[in-house]
Design an enzyme around this catalytic site. Structure first.
Site, PDB file in Angstrom:
ATOM      1  N   GLU A 209       0.792  -1.224   0.000  1.00  0.00           N
ATOM      2  CA  GLU A 209       0.000   0.000   0.000  1.00  0.00           C
ATOM      3  C   GLU A 209       0.829   1.282   0.000  1.00  0.00           C
ATOM      4  OE1 GLU A 209      -2.898  -0.166   3.169  1.00  0.00           O
ATOM      5  OE2 GLU A 209      -4.090  -1.632   2.104  1.00  0.00           O
ATOM      6  N   GLU A 402      -5.213  -8.601   0.573  1.00  0.00           N
ATOM      7  CA  GLU A 402      -5.953  -8.356   1.822  1.00  0.00           C
ATOM      8  C   GLU A 402      -7.411  -8.087   1.517  1.00  0.00           C
ATOM      9  OE1 GLU A 402      -4.432  -5.152   4.270  1.00  0.00           O
ATOM     10  OE2 GLU A 402      -2.360  -5.787   3.916  1.00  0.00           O
TER      11      GLU A 402
HETATM   12  C1  FCB Z   1      -4.493  -2.269   5.424  1.00  0.00           C
HETATM   13  C2  FCB Z   1      -3.080  -2.560   5.922  1.00  0.00           C
HETATM   14  C3  FCB Z   1      -3.011  -3.651   6.949  1.00  0.00           C
HETATM   15  C4  FCB Z   1      -4.177  -3.558   7.940  1.00  0.00           C
HETATM   16  C5  FCB Z   1      -5.511  -3.467   7.209  1.00  0.00           C
HETATM   17  C6  FCB Z   1      -6.706  -3.428   8.127  1.00  0.00           C
HETATM   18  O1  FCB Z   1      -4.539  -0.953   4.953  1.00  0.00           O
HETATM   19  O2  FCB Z   1      -2.272  -2.956   4.830  1.00  0.00           O
HETATM   20  O3  FCB Z   1      -1.783  -3.556   7.577  1.00  0.00           O
HETATM   21  O4  FCB Z   1      -3.993  -2.522   8.799  1.00  0.00           O
HETATM   22  O5  FCB Z   1      -5.508  -2.314   6.405  1.00  0.00           O
END
Ligand code: FCB
Length: 497
Positions: A209, A402
């Site tokens: 990110e 994620e």
């Molecule tokens: C993302 C992050 C991860 C975690 C999730 C909830 O932005 O990459 O580390 O905090 O959110």
């Protein structure tokens, strides 16, 4: 205010018009995930996944490891930030976190028992190279060797991220990401790690990110290192792009057969009204938020129409030859998806010249539900953004790195954690993911965020994202939640159950 609300804020039309036939095809197919059981040309039915699909979970070093000053680990910007009073909601720090530095075998075994096939984690730069330059800490590298071997022994693919936000503090003291030199530092570190672990690991993510850590850390000041400096933020984005291209080549030089990619968090940017102004703002924010770290890698250029053309070089600190340095023929694209944004034209802007776009949460009419973190639930956006990112990046393989939700459910009277809402959230998103694959998106993996409840950055320990409950007050005891048992059944049947 949640960190997502800051950067997030609908008209499918705006995106479809802006991003062509693949996006519009996706947007037109509303609710197809649940509406049809017909067999798709791919052979998949709604809710099914291709054979060999990689089911996984994700964690990040600072959020789980603890042991912040053990065995030669250096200080990171997150140590410094969390140790500064008032920065973290509950005063929490990552000093101990889930103590995974000591308990990693237990956690990895648990993941293996759930049937996971891909274990996403991150490597802490200050554990490997405490000052961010120069001397290597052999104990740090040894830890990740043991860690990786444990993942392999448990029958999973190790899938590491080299940089999940824990910059060594000495590098921040030297200017941090706005300082162009940091690109070379990251490249040296990447080479050290890949030289040492490349015999065990075949797929590397350089950054997690980059769009989030640069914005929240340097523009909004609500993540480490806590700076609010728009010019520095823009330069930071360019240093990160340089670092990505340079590290990409260093990794390939060390291990030519490895695959190298990036993970970006992506949000459909839906114009808040059909006005031309809001549509244009949504398009600008889409490019800035979603494409800023892939378009330069793939084309050598920043997306057009975001920064004023005549000021772009000055604002980013571009130098001659940078269009070659930033290039990286990414082998895969990692996507994180949590929610979607409504976007309005905003003449006041947020310090980024020309952007003039304000993101808001989706209205309740579109996304009636929200997680305990107050992030709005919009599963359809998952399908749509996967298709539009696939089109933008030339259909390179996609890994969902994620997706998940904070629900702060603790043990019930029976001692078990009945987190039905996490199951409902995940089921809805997996149906949309299956639909995206059936619509042609080249997705090969899904990682749930997260394996464990952990340190959620500025929110401290107040947001629980885990499939596994961690009792931080009582000996770090791990308890499998209902969602983990459900996810294990999904994995075993390779379809949504
Ligand atoms: C993302 C992050 C991860 C975690 C999730 C909830 O932005 O990459 O580390 O905090 O959110």
């Amino acid at each position: 205010m949640s960190r997502r609300a800051l950067i997030r804020s609908a008209a499918d039309l705006a995106l479809a018009a802006a991003f062509g036939p693949v996006a519009s095809r996706g947007f037109a197919a509303a609710d197809g995930a649940t509406a049809t059981a017909a067999r798709h040309p791919s052979g998949l039915r709604a809710g099914e996944f291709p054979a060999g699909f990689l089911w996984g979970s994700a964690t990040a070093a600072y959020q789980v490891e603890g042991a912040w000053n053990l065995d030669g680990r250096g200080e990171s910007i997150w140590d410094r930030y969390a140790h500064t009073p008032g920065k973290i909601k509950d005063g929490g720090t990552g000093d101990v976190a889930c103590d995974s530095y000591h308990r990693y075998r237990e956690d990895i075994e648990l993941a293996g028992k759930l049937g996971l096939r891909s274990f996403r984690f991150s490597i802490a730069w200050p554990r490997v190279q405490p000052d961010g330059r120069g001397a290597v800490n052999p104990k740090g590298l040894d830890f990740y060797k043991r860690f990786t071997d444990a993942v392999l022994e448990a029958g999973m693919r190790p899938f590491p991220t080299l940089y999940h936000w824990d910059l060594p503090q000495p590098l921040e003291d030297a200017g941090g990401w706005p300082n162009r030199d940091t690109a070379q530092r990251l490249t040296d570190y990447a080479k050290i790690v890949v030289d040492a672990l490349g015999d065990r690991i075949g797929q590397w993510t350089i950054f997690n990110e980059p769009n989030i850590f640069t914005e929240l850390g340097y523009l909004r000041g609500i993540h480490a290192p806590g700076r609010k400096d728009a010019p520095a933020f823009l330069r930071a984005t360019h240093t990160v792009n340089l670092a990505q291209g340079m590290a990409f080549r260093a990794i390939k030089a060390s291990r030519p057969n490895s695959e190298v990619g990036v993970v970006v968090t992506v949000d459909p940017m839906l114009a808040a009204t059909p006005s031309a102004e809001d549509k244009a703002a949504a398009e600008r924010l889409y490019k800035f938020h979603n494409l800023w770290f892939t378009t330069p890698a793939l084309t050598g250029r920043y997306p057009d129409g975001v920064l004023p053309r005549e000021r772009q070089s000055e604002l980013l600190g571009l130098r001659e030859g940078d269009e070659t340095l930033v290039r990286a023929a990414l082998d895969f694209l990692g996507l994180n998806y949590y929610s979607s944004c409504f976007v309005r034209h905003d003449p006041a802007g947020n310090g980024v010249p020309g952007l003039n776009a304000k993101a808001e949460d989706l209205p309740a009419t579109m996304a009636p539900g929200h997680t305990d973190f107050d992030w709005k639930i919009y599963p359809k956006g998952f399908h749509d953004i996967i298709l539009s990112m696939a089109a933008h990046t030339g259909h390179i393989p996609i890994e969902i790195a994620e997706n998940g939700a904070a629900y702060n459910v603790g043990p019930g009277a029976d001692g078990m954690i009945h987190d039905d809402k996490r199951i409902a959230y995940t089921r809805a998103h997996l149906l949309e993911l299956s639909r995206a694959i059936r619509d042609g998106a080249p997705v090969r993996a899904y990682h749930h965020w997260s394996l464990l409840d952990n340190f959620e950055w500025s929110e401290g320990y107040t947001q629980r994202f885990g499939l596994v409950y961690v009792d931080f007050k009582n000996g770090q005891k791990r308890t499998i939640k209902d969602s983990a048992a459900w996810y294990a059944r999904v994995i075993a049947s390779n379809k949504v159950v």
